[in-house]
Design a protein around this motif. Structure first.
Motif, mmCIF file in Angstrom:
data_model
loop_
_atom_site.group_PDB
_atom_site.id
_atom_site.type_symbol
_atom_site.label_atom_id
_atom_site.label_comp_id
_atom_site.label_asym_id
_atom_site.label_seq_id
_atom_site.Cartn_x
_atom_site.Cartn_y
_atom_site.Cartn_z
ATOM 1 N N HIS A 185 -31.298 68.640 136.738
ATOM 2 C CA HIS A 185 -29.922 69.070 135.782
ATOM 3 C C HIS A 185 -28.724 68.841 136.552
ATOM 4 C CE1 HIS A 185 -27.865 71.059 132.755
ATOM 5 N NE2 HIS A 185 -27.227 72.141 133.731
ATOM 6 N N ARG A 188 -27.920 65.154 136.932
ATOM 7 C CA ARG A 188 -27.334 64.458 135.648
ATOM 8 C C ARG A 188 -26.007 64.889 135.308
ATOM 9 N NH1 ARG A 188 -32.916 65.403 132.666
ATOM 10 N NH2 ARG A 188 -31.890 67.173 131.659
ATOM 11 N N ASN A 189 -25.673 66.228 135.897
ATOM 12 C CA ASN A 189 -24.277 66.523 135.235
ATOM 13 C C ASN A 189 -23.285 65.519 136.450
ATOM 14 O OD1 ASN A 189 -24.182 68.571 133.636
ATOM 15 N ND2 ASN A 189 -24.446 70.311 134.947
ATOM 16 N N LEU A 191 -23.913 62.800 137.568
ATOM 17 C CA LEU A 191 -23.997 61.503 136.808
ATOM 18 C C LEU A 191 -22.845 61.349 135.836
ATOM 19 C CD1 LEU A 191 -27.582 60.356 137.137
ATOM 20 C CD2 LEU A 191 -25.685 59.802 138.728
#
Lengths: 200, 202
Positions: A185, A188-189, A191
């Motif tokens: 998670h 992804r944040n 990114l």
């Protein structure tokens, strides 16, 4: 060497059993199945083609020479990815230690000695090979992956590039399932933040 | 922070949504909550970009380079030892059984040594009794064989043959020839066939 018809239908465990019985073709089949995903993971982890090849080779040699100690109750893919990931993390840690001494040897007592032992990074020319690598990993997303912490990088690559399940990633990285979810998670944040400028 | 249609989507919910298995009530929230919808779409976009990353492979000849450093096992040398080791360490039960057996063996060996050291007189008496009894039994057996031999009907003929050196030499030569013929015949019977035989393919 001609491929033995029927290898494709065999599961990893069945191929491993044949390898343990000393069948060379089974070893080649395991390499054929995993050379691309293992190399891709390592390349994206270390961002250096030649080094990734060396680490991939080291991974396969280590795994195949220890095939007798492999426990068939675990997935072969988890086992080989674990060896590869450990190789990459070890390398990145070593590189981090080397970077600490860029300014010269800690034992150097004079400015001259300090200068003589310092690494001359500015002198490094980008070879045509480096240019190819830069193009290969040149996308914004690849660059953003390269900025992630190694643990996040392993998690995100295993999950969304290699398509591994959370449970398998936890097994590969020796982490609790919750930690794996958190890492993915957060990755992804990060990114999302890194790629935000593309949206603007 | 909540919304009329329920709490915002958690990272786990987004993960479930990405795999297409979000519960209907959470799905309803997603449709009505602009903030969650935006976040979910951004996450999906990132996941799609990651999944679309190009596949990469090592340079040609990678397999060969790996195989040069791999030591193939000798199936006959390893299988028996490895199989035994695996069986032994397969479960805690079998491990406990093996440990118990080893302990029993060690205990009995130690007890035997201790008893032997403490009863040396008894052991030496037992040894001499056994030696005298064995000697007597061997002498009786030898006498029985000799008596049996003398009582055979062919004994007189054999004794007469042994009395004449010429006849003895002839009989010995005949016996040796018979023995040699027997050995040659046996070798021929046991020799491997020289003609090639077709084998079934593995």
């Amino acid at each position: 060497m001609a491929e033995v018809p029927g290898w494709v239908q065999l599961t990893d465990q069945e191929v491993v059993l044949r390898a343990r019985a000393g069948q060379e073709a089974a070893y080649r089949e395991l390499i054929r199945r995993y050379e691309r995903p293992i190399f891709a993971l390592l390349f994206r982890m270390v961002r250096d083609r030649e080094l990734a090849e060396d680490l991939a080779q080291e991974t396969f040699v280590k795994a195949l020479n220890a095939i007798q100690s492999y426990r068939p109750e675990f997935k072969f893919s988890s086992w080989i990815f674990k060896i590869a990931n450990n190789a990459a993390i070890d390398h990145l840690r070593r590189r981090e230690l080397d970077t600490l001494s860029l300014d010269g040897s800690p034992h150097a007592e004079t400015p001259e000695a300090m200068h003589a032992t310092a690494l001359q990074i500015g002198a490094r020319q980008e070879s045509p090979l480096d240019e190819v690598e830069a193009r290969e990993l040149g996308g914004e997303i690849e660059a953003a992956i390269g900025q992630l912490r190694p643990e996040y990088r392993s998690c995100i690559l295993l999950r969304h590039v290699e398509g591994r399940a959370y449970e398998e990633i936890a097994e590969i990285l020796d982490l609790p399932l919750g930690t794996v979810k958190t890492y993915i998670h957060r990755a992804r944040n990060e990114l999302r933040h890194a790629l935000a400028h593309l949206k603007e | 922070m909540t919304h009329p249609s329920g709490p915002h989507l958690s990272p786990d919910d987004i993960e479930v949504w990405l795999s297409g298995a979000l519960a209907p009530e959470r799905e309803r929230h997603l449709e009505s909550c602009r903030e969650c919808l935006e976040r979910a779409h951004v996450e999906r976009e990132i996941v799609e970009q990651l999944s679309a990353l190009p596949a990469m492979g090592p340079a040609l000849g990678f397999s060969e380079r790996v195989m040069q450093s791999v030591i193939l096992p000798d199936p006959f040398a390893i299988r028996s030892l490895e199989a035994k080791r695996r069986r032994l360490f397969a479960s805690p039960k079998s491990l406990a059984f093996a440990a118990g057996l080893t302990l029993l063996l060690l205990c009995s060996m130690t007890a035997s040594i201790v008893w032997s050291l403490g009863h040396q007189d008894t052991l030496s008496a037992l040894g001499s009794w056994l030696a005298s009894e064995t000697g007597q039994a061997a002498w009786l057996a030898l006498r029985g064989i000799a008596t049996n031999f003398i009582e055979q009907p062919w004994y007189a003929g054999a004794r007469a043959l042994a009395a004449s050196p010429g006849r003895l030499a002839l009989a010995s030569a005949l016996a040796s020839l018979t023995y040699l013929a027997g050995v040659v015949a046996l070798r021929r019977l046991l020799a491997l066939p020289t003609q090639q035989v077709a084998h079934a393919s593995v």
